[in-house]
Scaffold this motif. Structure first.
Motif, PDB file in Angstrom:
ATOM      1  N   VAL A  25      51.722  38.030  28.996  1.00 28.22           N
ATOM      2  CA  VAL A  25      53.069  38.160  29.557  1.00 28.22           C
ATOM      3  C   VAL A  25      53.106  39.091  30.766  1.00 28.22           C
ATOM      4  CG1 VAL A  25      54.221  37.569  27.391  1.00 28.22           C
ATOM      5  CG2 VAL A  25      53.708  39.974  27.889  1.00 28.22           C
ATOM      6  N   LEU A  26      51.984  39.750  31.077  1.00 30.51           N
ATOM      7  CA  LEU A  26      51.887  40.662  32.216  1.00 30.51           C
ATOM      8  C   LEU A  26      50.569  40.460  32.941  1.00 30.51           C
ATOM      9  CD1 LEU A  26      52.764  44.082  30.531  1.00 30.51           C
ATOM     10  CD2 LEU A  26      54.248  42.802  32.057  1.00 30.51           C
ATOM     11  N   GLU A  27      50.594  40.618  34.255  1.00 31.70           N
ATOM     12  CA  GLU A  27      49.383  40.732  35.056  1.00 31.70           C
ATOM     13  C   GLU A  27      49.661  41.817  36.084  1.00 31.70           C
ATOM     14  OE1 GLU A  27      46.318  38.150  37.860  1.00 31.70           O
ATOM     15  OE2 GLU A  27      47.657  37.112  36.481  1.00 31.70           O
ATOM     16  N   VAL A  28      48.709  42.727  36.251  1.00 31.99           N
ATOM     17  CA  VAL A  28      48.921  43.878  37.127  1.00 31.99           C
ATOM     18  C   VAL A  28      47.777  43.991  38.130  1.00 31.99           C
ATOM     19  CG1 VAL A  28      49.186  46.395  37.211  1.00 31.99           C
ATOM     20  CG2 VAL A  28      50.179  45.112  35.297  1.00 31.99           C
ATOM     21  N   GLU A  29      48.146  44.102  39.414  1.00 33.37           N
ATOM     22  CA  GLU A  29      47.197  44.372  40.494  1.00 33.37           C
ATOM     23  C   GLU A  29      47.436  45.794  40.984  1.00 33.37           C
ATOM     24  OE1 GLU A  29      47.975  41.696  43.709  1.00 33.37           O
ATOM     25  OE2 GLU A  29      47.379  39.931  42.574  1.00 33.37           O
ATOM     26  N   VAL A  30      46.362  46.478  41.351  1.00 38.57           N
ATOM     27  CA  VAL A  30      46.477  47.853  41.828  1.00 38.57           C
ATOM     28  C   VAL A  30      45.674  48.004  43.112  1.00 38.57           C
ATOM     29  CG1 VAL A  30      45.818  50.246  41.294  1.00 38.57           C
ATOM     30  CG2 VAL A  30      46.865  48.827  39.534  1.00 38.57           C
ATOM     31  N   THR A  31      46.243  48.746  44.051  1.00 38.90           N
ATOM     32  CA  THR A  31      45.526  49.167  45.252  1.00 38.90           C
ATOM     33  C   THR A  31      45.442  50.688  45.190  1.00 38.90           C
ATOM     34  OG1 THR A  31      46.409  47.307  46.511  1.00 38.90           O
ATOM     35  CG2 THR A  31      45.491  49.151  47.779  1.00 38.90           C
TER      36      THR A  31
ATOM     37  N   LEU B 194      31.991  46.586  53.004  1.00 43.45           N
ATOM     38  CA  LEU B 194      32.731  45.909  51.948  1.00 43.45           C
ATOM     39  C   LEU B 194      31.793  45.552  50.810  1.00 43.45           C
ATOM     40  CD1 LEU B 194      35.222  44.416  50.779  1.00 43.45           C
ATOM     41  CD2 LEU B 194      34.441  42.408  52.051  1.00 43.45           C
ATOM     42  N   THR B 195      32.177  45.927  49.578  1.00 43.52           N
ATOM     43  CA  THR B 195      31.424  45.507  48.402  1.00 43.52           C
ATOM     44  C   THR B 195      32.389  44.925  47.386  1.00 43.52           C
ATOM     45  OG1 THR B 195      31.550  47.751  47.481  1.00 43.52           O
ATOM     46  CG2 THR B 195      29.540  47.168  48.643  1.00 43.52           C
ATOM     47  N   LEU B 196      31.927  43.938  46.657  1.00 45.93           N
ATOM     48  CA  LEU B 196      32.669  43.337  45.556  1.00 45.93           C
ATOM     49  C   LEU B 196      31.942  43.741  44.287  1.00 45.93           C
ATOM     50  CD1 LEU B 196      33.204  39.815  47.140  1.00 45.93           C
ATOM     51  CD2 LEU B 196      34.788  41.753  47.137  1.00 45.93           C
ATOM     52  N   ASP B 197      32.707  44.172  43.263  1.00 45.76           N
ATOM     53  CA  ASP B 197      32.050  44.776  42.106  1.00 45.76           C
ATOM     54  C   ASP B 197      32.737  44.403  40.805  1.00 45.76           C
ATOM     55  OD1 ASP B 197      30.245  46.510  40.753  1.00 45.76           O
ATOM     56  OD2 ASP B 197      31.719  48.131  40.813  1.00 45.76           O
TER      57      ASP B 197
ATOM     58  N   LEU C  60      42.099  46.121  43.393  1.00 47.01           N
ATOM     59  CA  LEU C  60      41.736  45.578  42.093  1.00 47.01           C
ATOM     60  C   LEU C  60      42.334  44.198  41.903  1.00 47.01           C
ATOM     61  CD1 LEU C  60      41.201  48.642  41.801  1.00 47.01           C
ATOM     62  CD2 LEU C  60      41.820  48.384  39.396  1.00 47.01           C
ATOM     63  N   ALA C  61      41.562  43.321  41.301  1.00 44.29           N
ATOM     64  CA  ALA C  61      42.056  41.997  40.943  1.00 44.29           C
ATOM     65  C   ALA C  61      43.156  42.145  39.894  1.00 44.29           C
ATOM     66  CB  ALA C  61      40.911  41.157  40.376  1.00 44.29           C
ATOM     67  N   GLY C  62      43.996  41.145  39.799  1.00 38.89           N
ATOM     68  CA  GLY C  62      45.019  41.156  38.759  1.00 38.89           C
ATOM     69  C   GLY C  62      44.368  41.235  37.391  1.00 38.89           C
ATOM     70  N   GLN C  63      44.884  42.126  36.561  1.00 39.38           N
ATOM     71  CA  GLN C  63      44.323  42.329  35.226  1.00 39.38           C
ATOM     72  C   GLN C  63      45.340  41.879  34.178  1.00 39.38           C
ATOM     73  OE1 GLN C  63      41.162  43.351  34.720  1.00 39.38           O
ATOM     74  NE2 GLN C  63      40.889  43.562  36.923  1.00 39.38           N
ATOM     75  N   VAL C  64      44.855  41.166  33.178  1.00 37.79           N
ATOM     76  CA  VAL C  64      45.669  40.795  32.031  1.00 37.79           C
ATOM     77  C   VAL C  64      45.075  41.473  30.803  1.00 37.79           C
ATOM     78  CG1 VAL C  64      46.498  38.606  32.986  1.00 37.79           C
ATOM     79  CG2 VAL C  64      44.371  38.651  31.676  1.00 37.79           C
TER      80      VAL C  64
ATOM     81  N   VAL D 184      37.004  44.321  41.574  1.00 34.66           N
ATOM     82  CA  VAL D 184      37.450  45.200  42.658  1.00 34.66           C
ATOM     83  C   VAL D 184      36.731  44.861  43.961  1.00 34.66           C
ATOM     84  CG1 VAL D 184      35.788  47.020  42.076  1.00 34.66           C
ATOM     85  CG2 VAL D 184      37.851  47.631  43.326  1.00 34.66           C
ATOM     86  N   ALA D 185      37.503  44.894  45.033  1.00 33.71           N
ATOM     87  CA  ALA D 185      36.942  44.846  46.382  1.00 33.71           C
ATOM     88  C   ALA D 185      37.054  46.265  46.919  1.00 33.71           C
ATOM     89  CB  ALA D 185      37.729  43.884  47.260  1.00 33.71           C
ATOM     90  N   ARG D 186      35.928  46.813  47.368  1.00 38.55           N
ATOM     91  CA  ARG D 186      35.878  48.190  47.874  1.00 38.55           C
ATOM     92  C   ARG D 186      35.529  48.155  49.353  1.00 38.55           C
ATOM     93  NH1 ARG D 186      33.978  53.556  45.583  1.00 38.55           N
ATOM     94  NH2 ARG D 186      33.461  54.752  47.446  1.00 38.55           N
ATOM     95  N   LEU D 187      36.406  48.754  50.154  1.00 45.42           N
ATOM     96  CA  LEU D 187      36.169  48.855  51.578  1.00 45.42           C
ATOM     97  C   LEU D 187      35.962  50.328  51.905  1.00 45.42           C
ATOM     98  CD1 LEU D 187      36.031  47.469  54.342  1.00 45.42           C
ATOM     99  CD2 LEU D 187      38.503  47.857  54.534  1.00 45.42           C
ATOM    100  N   ASP D 188      34.706  50.695  52.171  1.00 46.49           N
ATOM    101  CA  ASP D 188      34.391  52.083  52.518  1.00 46.49           C
ATOM    102  C   ASP D 188      34.833  52.350  53.949  1.00 46.49           C
ATOM    103  OD1 ASP D 188      32.979  53.156  50.155  1.00 46.49           O
ATOM    104  OD2 ASP D 188      31.631  51.477  50.561  1.00 46.49           O
ATOM    105  N   ILE D 189      35.606  53.423  54.098  1.00 46.04           N
ATOM    106  CA  ILE D 189      36.137  53.818  55.404  1.00 46.04           C
ATOM    107  C   ILE D 189      35.960  55.319  55.531  1.00 46.04           C
ATOM    108  CG2 ILE D 189      38.159  53.836  56.902  1.00 46.04           C
ATOM    109  CD1 ILE D 189      39.306  51.592  55.126  1.00 46.04           C
TER     110      ILE D 189
END
Length: 139
Positions: free
Chosen positions: A124-130, A3-6, A35-39, A22-27
């Motif tokens: 007016v928007l916040e977006v999280e992505v996996t 796990l890395t945080l970047d 990804l954290a919520g982005q505004v 971003v939190a990255r989990l290498d598998i």
């Protein structure tokens, strides 16, 4: 698993370094990217186009593209999108920006909710992505 945080250099650092973009989990040969919520903020942390859902969506997805690219991923690798909106009446404007970025059938899994407000005035928007970062052999 690793796990890395970047906070990639390809996008502006988050507010006061309070969180990781971003939190990255290498598998195995790939990685899960959360990804954290982005505004919609500029490089100085100021809200872009206060109150304008379409312009904010464009900026948000520019930021998301940069974070994904820094980890070897693209919009093609997105698994899930979570959107927080202050007014669901802005859904058509948001959709007009988002839809062309995810032309596949079906598009990624998605959750959209209306919230009373976001943490920055004018946002007016916040977006999280996996997403998944695939091994080079899988691309």
């Amino acid at each position: 698993m690793n796990l890395t945080l970047d906070n990639p250099a390809s996008v502006a650092a988050p507010f006061g370094d309070r969180f990781a973009h971003v939190a990255r989990l290498d598998i195995g040969d790939g990685a899960l990217l959360m990804l954290a919520g982005q505004v919609a903020v500029d490089d100085d942390g100021e809200v872009v186009a206060p109150g304008d859902a379409a312009a904010q969506a464009e900026r948000i997805f520019e930021i998301v593209r940069g974070v994904l690219a820094a980890h070897g991923a693209s919009f093609d690798d997105v698994l899930h999108i979570r959107t927080f909106m202050t007014d669901l009446g802005d859904l058509p404007a948001y959709g007009a920006v988002r839809r062309p970025l995810f032309p596949g059938t079906p598009p990624p899994a998605s959750t959209t909710v209306e919230v009373g407000r976001l943490f920055l005035a004018g946002a007016v928007l916040e977006v999280e992505v996996t997403a998944v970062a695939r091994s080079a052999a899988e691309h």
